[in-house]
Design an enzyme around this catalytic site. Structure first.
Site, PDB file in Angstrom:
ATOM      1  N   ASP A  30     132.931  17.972 132.051  1.00  0.00           N
ATOM      2  CA  ASP A  30     132.474  16.647 131.622  1.00  0.00           C
ATOM      3  C   ASP A  30     131.425  16.123 132.592  1.00  0.00           C
ATOM      4  O   ASP A  30     130.456  15.469 132.214  1.00  0.00           O
ATOM      5  CB  ASP A  30     133.649  15.656 131.611  1.00  0.00           C
ATOM      6  CG  ASP A  30     134.597  15.956 130.466  1.00  0.00           C
ATOM      7  OD1 ASP A  30     134.349  16.929 129.737  1.00  0.00           O
ATOM      8  OD2 ASP A  30     135.592  15.213 130.325  1.00  0.00           O
ATOM      9  N   GLU A  32     129.276  17.819 134.426  1.00  0.00           N
ATOM     10  CA  GLU A  32     127.956  18.439 134.206  1.00  0.00           C
ATOM     11  C   GLU A  32     127.305  17.885 132.935  1.00  0.00           C
ATOM     12  O   GLU A  32     126.098  17.650 132.893  1.00  0.00           O
ATOM     13  CB  GLU A  32     128.115  19.958 134.086  1.00  0.00           C
ATOM     14  CG  GLU A  32     128.460  20.619 135.405  1.00  0.00           C
ATOM     15  CD  GLU A  32     128.985  22.040 135.225  1.00  0.00           C
ATOM     16  OE1 GLU A  32     128.393  22.955 135.820  1.00  0.00           O
ATOM     17  OE2 GLU A  32     129.981  22.229 134.493  1.00  0.00           O
ATOM     18  N   PHE A  33     128.142  17.679 131.918  1.00  0.00           N
ATOM     19  CA  PHE A  33     127.630  17.128 130.659  1.00  0.00           C
ATOM     20  C   PHE A  33     127.013  15.746 130.910  1.00  0.00           C
ATOM     21  O   PHE A  33     125.901  15.449 130.479  1.00  0.00           O
ATOM     22  CB  PHE A  33     128.772  17.028 129.638  1.00  0.00           C
ATOM     23  CG  PHE A  33     128.333  16.549 128.282  1.00  0.00           C
ATOM     24  CD1 PHE A  33     127.925  17.448 127.316  1.00  0.00           C
ATOM     25  CD2 PHE A  33     128.330  15.183 127.978  1.00  0.00           C
ATOM     26  CE1 PHE A  33     127.516  17.013 126.056  1.00  0.00           C
ATOM     27  CE2 PHE A  33     127.912  14.737 126.725  1.00  0.00           C
ATOM     28  CZ  PHE A  33     127.512  15.660 125.771  1.00  0.00           C
ATOM     29  N   GLU A 108     142.544  23.667  99.643  1.00  0.00           N
ATOM     30  CA  GLU A 108     142.181  23.004 100.889  1.00  0.00           C
ATOM     31  C   GLU A 108     143.126  21.844 101.115  1.00  0.00           C
ATOM     32  O   GLU A 108     143.729  21.336 100.169  1.00  0.00           O
ATOM     33  CB  GLU A 108     140.755  22.425 100.780  1.00  0.00           C
ATOM     34  CG  GLU A 108     139.680  23.468 100.721  1.00  0.00           C
ATOM     35  CD  GLU A 108     138.335  22.866 100.336  1.00  0.00           C
ATOM     36  OE1 GLU A 108     138.217  21.621 100.257  1.00  0.00           O
ATOM     37  OE2 GLU A 108     137.409  23.653 100.107  1.00  0.00           O
ATOM     38  N   LYS A 110     143.933  18.031 101.592  1.00  0.00           N
ATOM     39  CA  LYS A 110     143.295  16.785 101.171  1.00  0.00           C
ATOM     40  C   LYS A 110     143.360  15.841 102.361  1.00  0.00           C
ATOM     41  O   LYS A 110     144.441  15.374 102.746  1.00  0.00           O
ATOM     42  CB  LYS A 110     144.015  16.201  99.959  1.00  0.00           C
ATOM     43  CG  LYS A 110     143.316  14.998  99.384  1.00  0.00           C
ATOM     44  CD  LYS A 110     143.908  14.647  98.033  1.00  0.00           C
ATOM     45  CE  LYS A 110     143.090  13.597  97.318  1.00  0.00           C
ATOM     46  NZ  LYS A 110     142.935  12.358  98.049  1.00  0.00           N
ATOM     47  N   ASP A 112     142.998  12.628 104.587  1.00  0.00           N
ATOM     48  CA  ASP A 112     143.215  11.235 104.213  1.00  0.00           C
ATOM     49  C   ASP A 112     142.380  10.307 105.085  1.00  0.00           C
ATOM     50  O   ASP A 112     142.860   9.714 106.048  1.00  0.00           O
ATOM     51  CB  ASP A 112     144.707  10.919 104.352  1.00  0.00           C
ATOM     52  CG  ASP A 112     145.069   9.626 103.657  1.00  0.00           C
ATOM     53  OD1 ASP A 112     144.230   9.107 102.899  1.00  0.00           O
ATOM     54  OD2 ASP A 112     146.185   9.139 103.869  1.00  0.00           O
ATOM     55  N   TYR A 220     133.659  19.322 103.250  1.00  0.00           N
ATOM     56  CA  TYR A 220     134.269  20.235 102.281  1.00  0.00           C
ATOM     57  C   TYR A 220     133.449  20.482 101.024  1.00  0.00           C
ATOM     58  O   TYR A 220     133.941  21.076 100.071  1.00  0.00           O
ATOM     59  CB  TYR A 220     135.670  19.755 101.892  1.00  0.00           C
ATOM     60  CG  TYR A 220     135.765  18.267 101.568  1.00  0.00           C
ATOM     61  CD1 TYR A 220     135.107  17.738 100.482  1.00  0.00           C
ATOM     62  CD2 TYR A 220     136.514  17.426 102.384  1.00  0.00           C
ATOM     63  CE1 TYR A 220     135.191  16.393 100.191  1.00  0.00           C
ATOM     64  CE2 TYR A 220     136.613  16.076 102.101  1.00  0.00           C
ATOM     65  CZ  TYR A 220     135.953  15.562 101.012  1.00  0.00           C
ATOM     66  OH  TYR A 220     136.036  14.232 100.740  1.00  0.00           O
ATOM     67  N   LYS A 307     149.125  15.736  95.191  1.00  0.00           N
ATOM     68  CA  LYS A 307     149.454  14.803  96.282  1.00  0.00           C
ATOM     69  C   LYS A 307     150.866  15.044  96.798  1.00  0.00           C
ATOM     70  O   LYS A 307     151.800  15.203  96.018  1.00  0.00           O
ATOM     71  CB  LYS A 307     149.348  13.357  95.775  1.00  0.00           C
ATOM     72  CG  LYS A 307     147.970  13.015  95.212  1.00  0.00           C
ATOM     73  CD  LYS A 307     147.109  12.304  96.205  1.00  0.00           C
ATOM     74  CE  LYS A 307     147.490  10.876  96.267  1.00  0.00           C
ATOM     75  NZ  LYS A 307     146.470   9.943  96.529  1.00  0.00           N
ATOM     76  N   CYS A 401     167.162 -21.457 110.884  1.00  0.00           N
ATOM     77  CA  CYS A 401     166.066 -20.844 111.633  1.00  0.00           C
ATOM     78  C   CYS A 401     166.613 -20.286 112.947  1.00  0.00           C
ATOM     79  O   CYS A 401     167.257 -21.012 113.703  1.00  0.00           O
ATOM     80  CB  CYS A 401     164.975 -21.878 111.907  1.00  0.00           C
ATOM     81  SG  CYS A 401     163.665 -21.242 112.966  1.00  0.00           S
ATOM     82  N   CYS A 404     164.975 -22.601 115.837  1.00  0.00           N
ATOM     83  CA  CYS A 404     165.215 -24.029 116.053  1.00  0.00           C
ATOM     84  C   CYS A 404     166.471 -24.539 115.345  1.00  0.00           C
ATOM     85  O   CYS A 404     166.827 -25.708 115.474  1.00  0.00           O
ATOM     86  CB  CYS A 404     163.995 -24.845 115.620  1.00  0.00           C
ATOM     87  SG  CYS A 404     163.726 -24.854 113.847  1.00  0.00           S
ATOM     88  N   CYS A 419     161.335 -21.765 107.423  1.00  0.00           N
ATOM     89  CA  CYS A 419     161.820 -22.835 108.288  1.00  0.00           C
ATOM     90  C   CYS A 419     160.880 -24.009 108.048  1.00  0.00           C
ATOM     91  O   CYS A 419     159.686 -23.918 108.313  1.00  0.00           O
ATOM     92  CB  CYS A 419     161.768 -22.411 109.758  1.00  0.00           C
ATOM     93  SG  CYS A 419     161.944 -23.821 110.873  1.00  0.00           S
ATOM     94  N   CYS A 425     159.379 -26.708 115.309  1.00  0.00           N
ATOM     95  CA  CYS A 425     159.835 -25.355 115.615  1.00  0.00           C
ATOM     96  C   CYS A 425     158.877 -24.702 116.610  1.00  0.00           C
ATOM     97  O   CYS A 425     157.692 -24.508 116.331  1.00  0.00           O
ATOM     98  CB  CYS A 425     159.927 -24.536 114.324  1.00  0.00           C
ATOM     99  SG  CYS A 425     160.577 -22.889 114.586  1.00  0.00           S
TER     100      CYS A 425
HETATM  101  S1  IVH Z   1     136.493  17.618  96.881  1.00  0.00           S
HETATM  102  C1  IVH Z   1     134.200  16.276  92.973  1.00  0.00           C
HETATM  103  N1  IVH Z   1     138.014  18.264  98.901  1.00  0.00           N
HETATM  104  O1  IVH Z   1     139.721  13.057  97.890  1.00  0.00           O
HETATM  105  C2  IVH Z   1     135.287  16.143  93.951  1.00  0.00           C
HETATM  106  N2  IVH Z   1     137.932  15.976  98.268  1.00  0.00           N
HETATM  107  O2  IVH Z   1     140.394  12.130  95.128  1.00  0.00           O
HETATM  108  C3  IVH Z   1     134.839  16.259  95.356  1.00  0.00           C
HETATM  109  N3  IVH Z   1     139.237  14.496  99.705  1.00  0.00           N
HETATM  110  O3  IVH Z   1     136.780  11.309  97.163  1.00  0.00           O
HETATM  111  C4  IVH Z   1     135.913  16.077  96.335  1.00  0.00           C
HETATM  112  N4  IVH Z   1     139.988  16.058 101.058  1.00  0.00           N
HETATM  113  O4  IVH Z   1     137.406  11.591  99.588  1.00  0.00           O
HETATM  114  C5  IVH Z   1     137.578  17.270  98.110  1.00  0.00           C
HETATM  115  N5  IVH Z   1     139.277  19.001 100.693  1.00  0.00           N
HETATM  116  C6  IVH Z   1     138.840  18.017  99.919  1.00  0.00           C
HETATM  117  C7  IVH Z   1     139.217  16.669 100.136  1.00  0.00           C
HETATM  118  C8  IVH Z   1     138.742  15.677  99.279  1.00  0.00           C
HETATM  119  C9  IVH Z   1     139.984  14.761 100.785  1.00  0.00           C
HETATM  120  C10 IVH Z   1     139.065  13.155  99.119  1.00  0.00           C
HETATM  121  C11 IVH Z   1     137.640  12.775  98.851  1.00  0.00           C
HETATM  122  C12 IVH Z   1     137.554  12.447  97.395  1.00  0.00           C
HETATM  123  C13 IVH Z   1     138.978  12.229  97.040  1.00  0.00           C
HETATM  124  C14 IVH Z   1     139.198  12.619  95.600  1.00  0.00           C
END
Ligand code: IVH
Length: 690
Positions: A30, A32-33, A108, A110, A112, A220, A307, A401, A404, A419, A425
């Site tokens: 770090d 050096e960076f 893949e 998903k 969040d 992605y 999901k 409460c 009080c 209350c 209070c």
């Molecule tokens: S593909 C045409 N890949 O999920 C669809 N979406 O419900 C393109 N998301 O708006 C999305 N991980 O924000 C894709 N591996 C993943 C994802 C992903 C999270 C989210 C993304 C999208 C929402 C769709």
């Protein structure tokens, strides 16, 4: 000479950034960076002619606030169909295989977080746009540059000269917890979950704040015209070579069974990931097959999101305690045996109200299931009756409460007990003071919860009116304070007299008047005196103000004690009036507008144009409204009402003609011109995605 050194340093710093933030394999320390970074900063400062927005020095962000421009996506950002059931997922696969036979899928995680689209031109980050409504989003490029894993310049040379790459801006659990601890210490509302924190942070107006928040970005999806890839997996491999962070956890699957195995594996393993995920996305790999499958009006037919069910944990409920809010609302709290849940340790859960406890028959000593919803505080979803101790007793709710002793009341239509002793209070009084000094209200520093309690106990502070009479010599003898901090507090209190009217209004703590409503009220009434004397009807004309809020405002100003406090704040010369806005013209002076429907620009933008020209925005159509600016898909009710009342209706073009000629201030966001030379608007978007 200097120029080539600057370029060398930029290249090196970006390489080390990549090694550290994408590969997790730093080559230098770090220290050096930092030395390289400092050298580059010094050279750039001495040679502003070589500045470049994509220099790694810009990753630290700036304190300047930026207004986000609304820009149209080159390709719309679609959403995904989603399902919670393996059966429906099976139907999805069957439908595809009926048409296409066996195909390859990519599974893949998903992620969040919040979706982002990055554009790269000639290998450099050009702009970053949030999803917005899918058609247009906010240009948050300055903020995105501060995310270290987003490459500012690409590696290699086989990238298309213009393309977009989409993914998710994520907040790792560690950053999330740290930020929330800081926010709580500042008396600010913590973020409900990492997703909100990521989205909220991207909309932060000072990029230096974003830079400190520890965001990450996983990509992605590559999008562009005539991309040289036959499959999704190929495109992601290329993106990985170019320096993007692409998840290692994607997997090619060839059957339902393989997909289900992937889901089962990650439903478990995701608990060990340092960032939040909420499912698995299953995508057809082959672009030719994708093109054949096509789209519905909202989502591709070649992908679906499965999901995960919310994570649950089983733990002991040790004790039920009660919190009294500044408005007197009583909230029962479950104090739990600490347990790990969705990446964080949970010690407390909300029990909402008496009915909820009775409904689930929740008792002290029970083993209970906890789940995290969208809220910050987890909730109890069920009791494990098999584990109920033999001597367990039903829980009897309090009727006084806890602070009080006043008998609690229930207001019509409200699930909570209150209350009613607002004046006496202690917790409510202290709560109101703490709300007033919050960063988003009067922003008085040095006065935390403990100090306010201390001042209260010592008879120095009964309400916010007392704040402005405090003297340093009264504070300094108190424990933990001393002269220096006493003076700082007094200085900070004095400084708060400059805080704009809308924040003072928020700080007053009128029930249901949050930050946004306070802003609308300040814009509409301009002075506290006008607001105090407003009738119910006048209040209802304000944006976002409905009957509940209007009544609460009337009640607040009917209260003797509140009026007394307000007079003391007036004597302290706080800002009782909104600042005059710089106007573009007076073309719309004295006219009131209702804006409804969809326009070629964002609705908020249209409202700002109205204000900039002296007009007033009103929420609902009523007799006192002058114009209704009608966009696409405006509700028929509004139109009918306006016709009945004889209100002039304007199309977007007619409205624009009213202000044409009058100059629009440059602070107003304008729409980026469509780049029709690159992507034709009418081209089948589906077909051109890959
Ligand atoms: S593909 C045409 N890949 O999920 C669809 N979406 O419900 C393109 N998301 O708006 C999305 N991980 O924000 C894709 N591996 C993943 C994802 C992903 C999270 C989210 C993304 C999208 C929402 C769709």
């Amino acid at each position: 000479m200097v120029k080539s050194r600057i370029e060398y340093l930029r290249r090196e710093l970006e390489r080390h950034n990549y090694n550290y933030y994408v590969e997790n394999r730093p080559e230098i320390s770090d220290f050096e960076f930092d030395a390289l970074m400092r050298e580059l900063q010094d050279l750039e400062a001495a040679h502003p002619e070589f500045d470049d927005p994509n220099s790694p020095t810009h990753r630290v962000g700036s304190d300047l606030t930026t207004e986000f421009r609304t820009v149209k996506h080159r390709f719309p950002m679609l959403s995904l169909g989603n399902t919670y059931s393996l059966e429906e997922l099976g139907d999805f696969i069957d439908r595809i295989e009926k048409e296409e036979g066996e195909v390859e899928y990519v599974c893949e995680l998903k992620f969040d977080g919040t979706a982002i689209s990055l554009s790269y031109r000639n290998g450099e980050l050009e702009r970053a746009v949030t999803r917005g409504d899918g058609e247009q989003g906010d240009d948050v490029t300055t903020n995105i540059r501060t995310i270290r894993s987003v490459p500012l310049r690409l590696q290699g040379d086989d990238w298309p000269s213009l393309f977009e790459i989409r993914g998710e801006v994520l907040m790792p659990y560690a950053s999330f917890e740290k930020i929330n601890r800081e926010r709580e210490a500042e008396g600010e509302q913590p973020f409900a979950n990492p997703r909100n924190a990521a989205a909220g942070t991207l909309k932060q107006q000072a990029s230096a704040v974003v830079a400190r928040r520890g965001l990450d970005c996983t990509l992605y999806q590559v999008a562009g015209e005539n991309l040289p890839f036959a499959t999704h997996s190929e495109s992601l491999e290329a993106a990985r070579r170019w320096g993007f962070k692409i998840s290692e956890h994607g997997r090619l699957c060839r059957s339902k069974g393989e997909i289900e195995a992937y889901i089962a594996e990650w439903d478990e393993k995701r608990k060990t990931l340092p960032f939040p995920t909420d499912g698995v996305v299953i995508k057809v790999n082959d672009f030719v097959v994708r093109r054949r499958l096509g789209f519905t009006s909202k989502a591709p037919k070649w992908a679906v999101a499965y999901k995960f069910k919310a994570e649950q944990a089983l733990t002991r409920l040790n004790e039920i305690t009660f919190q009294v809010g500044r408005t007197g609302a009583i909230t029962p709290v479950a104090n739990l045996e600490p347990v790990q849940l969705a990446g964080t340790t949970v010690k407390r859960a909300t029990l909402h109200n008496a009915e909820q406890i009775a409904l689930l028959d929740i008792r002290e000593g029970d083993m209970v299931y906890v789940e995290k919803g969208g809220e910050i505080i987890p909730k109890i979803t069920a009791v494990e009756l098999k584990e109920r101790p033999a001597d367990s007793q039903p829980f009897s709710y309090i009727d006084r409460c806890p602070e009080c002793g006043t008998p609690l009341v229930r207001y019509e239509g409200e699930a909570k007990h209150y209350c009613p002793n607002q004046a006496g209070c202690r917790v409510q009084r202290i709560g109101r003071i703490l709300h007033f000094i919050r960063r988003k209200a009067m922003d008085i520093e040095g006065l935390g919860e403990e100090t306010v309690e201390l001042l209260y106990e010592n008879g120095l502070l009964h309400d916010v009116g007392d704040l402005y009479d405090l003297k340093a010599h009264q504070l300094s003898p108190l424990p933990r304070l001393g002269e220096k901090s006493a003076e700082n507090i007094i200085r900070s209190i004095r400084r708060s007299s400059e805080v704009p009217f809308q924040r003072l209004l928020f700080g007053l703590g009128i029930r249901f008047v949050g930050e946004t409503t306070a802003k609308y009220l300040a814009d509409h009434f301009r002075t506290l005196d006008r607001l105090m004397t407003a009738s119910r009807d006048e209040l209802l004309e304000t944006e976002e103000v409905g009957e509940k809020i209007a009544d609460s405002i009337l009640e607040f100003f009917a209260e003797e004690e509140n009026l007394r406090i307000i007079e003391r704040l007036r004597a302290a010369e706080l800002q009782f009036a909104a600042e005059e806005k710089q106007r573009a013209s007076n073309a719309l002076e004295g006219k009131s507008f209702v804006v409804s429907g969809k326009f070629s620009i964002a609705r908020d933008e249209l409202k700002r144009i109205i204000e900039a020209h002296g007009g007033r925005n009103v929420a609902a159509v009523s007799g006192s409204v002058d114009y209704l600016v009608a966009g696409e898909k405006m509700g028929p009710e509004k139109r009918k009402k306006a016709e009945k009342l004889g209100i002039t209706m304007l199309s977007e073009e007619e409205f624009m003609a009213m202000v044409a000629g009058a100059e629009i201030p440059s602070a107003l966001p304008s729409n980026e011109p469509q780049e029709t030379n690159i992507i034709t608007e009418t081209a089948p978007i589906q077909g051109s995605l890959f």
